[in-house]
Design a protein around this motif. Structure first.
Motif: not given
Length: 488
Positions: A40-52, A64-67
């Motif tokens: 139910d929560v929309y995140f921009m894909s690039e918000a995940w940094g290294a995990l993207e 640790a990654v904060t989006a």
């Protein structure tokens, strides 16, 4: 893997910061580690940094990654919990039975409301703050985002404005440039409305003096894919300084039915040397291009260009804009959606029986008529791909009369557009207006006179006054006759 939000609960539409911590508890290094997010929560894909992009973890190492995301629901008034499912995988070493790579995170959510206020002003002295007398009086400001309608308000005599009871979260803030043609606002875009209220100053500066004017026109109204298309470009220099190196900067939006200027000779941006326009003169250029294949999917071919003399920010801001459009018929599609009535409290409800006319946006030609059903649904079947505007007849008026409704590829962006209406009679545009004709009074009939206030005060009827007047006339005539006889 662990995950947590930065707050215990959120308003729908507010930013939600989710932190994911991933640790390599094994004895081998991990490569190409990526996260997949559902819910139910929309995140921009690039918000995940290294995990993207694909992270690497050595044994014992953690990341640790904060989006930032935002909750989104089809029916926000019914939502109470935002649920997110996280899957962290490495495509090189994926073990589908490893439950440590799956996690579900939930957070309470709900509708919250706040106010947005501030001042809209023209910074004449360019000091960056609103000074007395700089506020814009009576201009209309509009918000979009998170609501079924677009709230509007006007500034007061000092330029102040306020939007009450807005849903918290991100809203797009804009105004009609026609209200202030000589000014350009610095702040046009998204504003965050918080529950405790948000204050924002909306600063505008004077638009730089125009140094170039541009017009474009095609040689035909209708084309087929692959046709040669001539574009007539008229450039006018109203200033006192010659302009050199003018080029066309086209199709900045990237639509496949638009022409770019790559083959426009000296006008081609990045390729051409540019053209000159002497001070106080007008020059006309004709370039030739080809109708792209994708124009058939859109139903139109478009040239949308800014004519500039350089690529600096200042030059791009002063670009002379021009637009041309023509039909490319041959493919058909459907247009469906709902007709909604906007109530006084900005809520909406479906409306049945609204007669809609679908008119070509450029030519105004009506290509279909539909009537909304009991659920407010409307359907236009097998109409040419193109851009349209909606017309209504009967006891309704459109809230957005200039909105574009697309059939074809562009329509995929908004597949079931709403038609917002409010009460207000509109005549059928295909029929001449019917004039109201009142029956004339019958000839030879004397209509009764209306008693005025003076007559009512005397208590005398019209007939009584007539008789009294007649007596006075007769008496006066008799006295005059008697005096005449004595004189003789």
């Amino acid at each position: 893997m662990t995950a947590s939000y930065d707050r215990p609960s959120y308003g729908i539409g507010e930013p939600m910061n989710l932190t994911i911590t991933v640790a390599n508890v094994g004895v081998n290094p991990i490569h190409e580690l990526r996260v997949q997010v559902y819910g139910d929560v929309y995140f921009m894909s690039e918000a995940w940094g290294a995990l993207e992009s694909g992270a690497a973890l050595a044994p014992g190492e953690e990341l640790a990654v904060t989006a930032e995301g935002r909750a989104s629901f089809a029916e926000p008034e019914k939502a109470t919990v935002a649920r997110v499912e996280l899957n962290v995988r490495t495509m090189l070493q994926w073990d589908p039975d490893d439950e440590n790579t799956d996690l579900v995170v939930e957070s309470p959510v709900g509708l919250r409301y706040g106010d947005l206020s501030g001042i809209a002003y023209g910074d004449r002295n360019n000091n960056g703050v609103p000074d007395p007398g700089e506020g814009f009086r009576g201009i209309e400001l509009v918000l979009d985002g998170g609501m079924s309608t677009s709230p509007r308000t006007r500034t007061d005599a000092q330029g102040r404005f306020v939007f009450r009871h807005l849903q918290t979260g991100r809203h797009e803030f804009w105004h009609d440039p026609a209200d202030l043609p000589d000014w350009r606002f610095d702040f046009l875009g998204f504003v965050e409305v918080m529950e405790e209220g948000t204050e924002v100053d909306v600063r505008a500066t004077l638009v730089p003096e125009a140094v170039l004017r541009a017009e474009m026109a095609f040689d035909r109204d209708t084309y087929r894919v692959g046709d040669s298309i001539e574009v007539r470009i008229t450039l006018t220099n109203p200033g006192s300084t010659d302009l050199n190196g003018v080029v066309a900067w086209c199709n900045r939006i990237g639509n496949e039915n638009q022409l770019d200027s790559g083959e426009w000779g000296d006008l081609a941006i990045y390729r051409g040397q540019g053209v000159g326009v002497p001070a106080g003169r007008t020059r006309v250029f004709t370039v030739t291009d080809t109708v792209p294949e994708a124009a058939l999917d859109y139903g139109t071919v478009v040239a949308s260009c800014g004519f500039v003399t350089g690529d600096t920010d200042e030059e791009l801001e002063r670009s002379a804009e021009a637009y041309a459009e023509a039909d490319v018929p041959g493919r058909f599609g459907d247009l469906t959606g709902r007709v909604l009535r906007v109530r006084a409290d900005d809520s909406t409800a479906p409306v049945a029986g609204v007669e809609l006319h679908l008119a070509n946006y450029r030519t105004g030609r009506v290509v279909g008529t539909a009537t909304s059903d009991a659920g407010g649904n409307y359907h236009f079947r097998h109409v040419p791909n193109s851009a349209y505007r909606m017309r209504v007849t009967g006891p309704w008026k459109l809230v957005e009369p200039d909105r574009r409704y697309w059939v074809g590829r562009q329509g995929a962006i908004d597949p079931e557009p709403q038609v917002l209406v409010v009460p207000g009679f509109v005549a059928d545009p295909s029929r001449p207006p019917v004039e109201e004709v009142r029956d004339p009074a019958p000839q030879g009939v004397v209509l009764p006179a209306t008693r005025t206030g003076h007559l009512a005060d005397t208590g005398l009827e019209v007939v009584e006054l007539f008789v009294a007047g007649l007596v006075l006339v007769v008496t006066g005539a008799a006295l005059l006759l008697a005096r005449t006889r004595r004189a003789t």
